[in-house]
Design an enzyme around this catalytic site. Structure first.
Site, PDB file in Angstrom:
ATOM      1  N   SER A  30       0.787  -1.235   0.000  1.00  0.00           N
ATOM      2  CA  SER A  30       0.000   0.000   0.000  1.00  0.00           C
ATOM      3  C   SER A  30       0.823   1.292   0.000  1.00  0.00           C
ATOM      4  O   SER A  30       0.326   2.329  -0.405  1.00  0.00           O
ATOM      5  CB  SER A  30      -0.970   0.022   1.190  1.00  0.00           C
ATOM      6  OG  SER A  30      -0.275   0.193   2.392  1.00  0.00           O
ATOM      7  N   LYS A  58       0.434   4.537   6.813  1.00  0.00           N
ATOM      8  CA  LYS A  58      -0.173   5.357   5.750  1.00  0.00           C
ATOM      9  C   LYS A  58       0.331   6.786   5.876  1.00  0.00           C
ATOM     10  O   LYS A  58       0.951   7.171   6.859  1.00  0.00           O
ATOM     11  CB  LYS A  58      -1.703   5.378   5.856  1.00  0.00           C
ATOM     12  CG  LYS A  58      -2.370   4.025   5.798  1.00  0.00           C
ATOM     13  CD  LYS A  58      -2.353   3.421   4.437  1.00  0.00           C
ATOM     14  CE  LYS A  58      -3.114   2.094   4.475  1.00  0.00           C
ATOM     15  NZ  LYS A  58      -2.691   1.156   3.517  1.00  0.00           N
TER      16      LYS A  58
END
Length: 154
Positions: free
Chosen positions: A41, A84
């Protein structure tokens, strides 16, 4: 007499070990620690098996900024830590997915997205994330050695 001397030295040595363990624990819990990444990701910025040095002070002092890469507890699985990037802060308007075209990030929350948008479950899936779930801010990549990189502006 020799036995008492042995016991005294053993107790002294154990005291040093306990002190060292306490200092190490406090450092890793409150100052910073190392985290290994897994999953695609955050590609191309971070790859699986990269080791990152993270610090815990910025989240506690509420000094996070847009663009910081953070480690946080998953909103859907509290046993899992996720990496993230902060793309919006409280009060910012973000483009959400259908049926909400846009929304404002609520107070006390941030909007987190992976750098690999096509392969990232992030705020576009589970919405704004409470700041209280953020554990640390990524400072730099320390492994592999040939890719050591500062990942924050400190």
């Amino acid at each position: 007499m020799a036995f008492m001397k042995f016991v005294g030295k053993t107790c002294g040595f154990m005291g040093y070990i306990i002190q060292t363990a306490c200092i190490t624990h406090c450092t890793f819990e409150y100052v910073g620690d190392f985290v290994m990444c897994s999953g695609p990701s955050m590609e191309p910025t971070l790859q699986t098996n990269n080791v990152l040095f993270t610090e815990h002070i910025s989240p506690r002092l509420q000094r996070l900024r847009r663009g910081d890469i953070v480690i946080f507890k998953s909103p859907s699985n509290p046993k899992q830590n996720i990496c993230k990037r902060i793309t919006a802060m409280s009060g910012d308007r973000v483009r959400g997915s259908f049926p909400r075209r846009s929304q404002v990030v609520p107070r006390g929350h941030v909007w987190l997205e992976g750098d690999n948008a096509s392969n990232s479950a992030d705020s576009r899936v589970y919405g704004p994330v409470p700041v209280g779930l953020i554990r640390s801010r990524v400072v730099c990549r320390v492994w592999p050695f040939d890719k050591i990189t500062l990942l924050s502006s400190c």
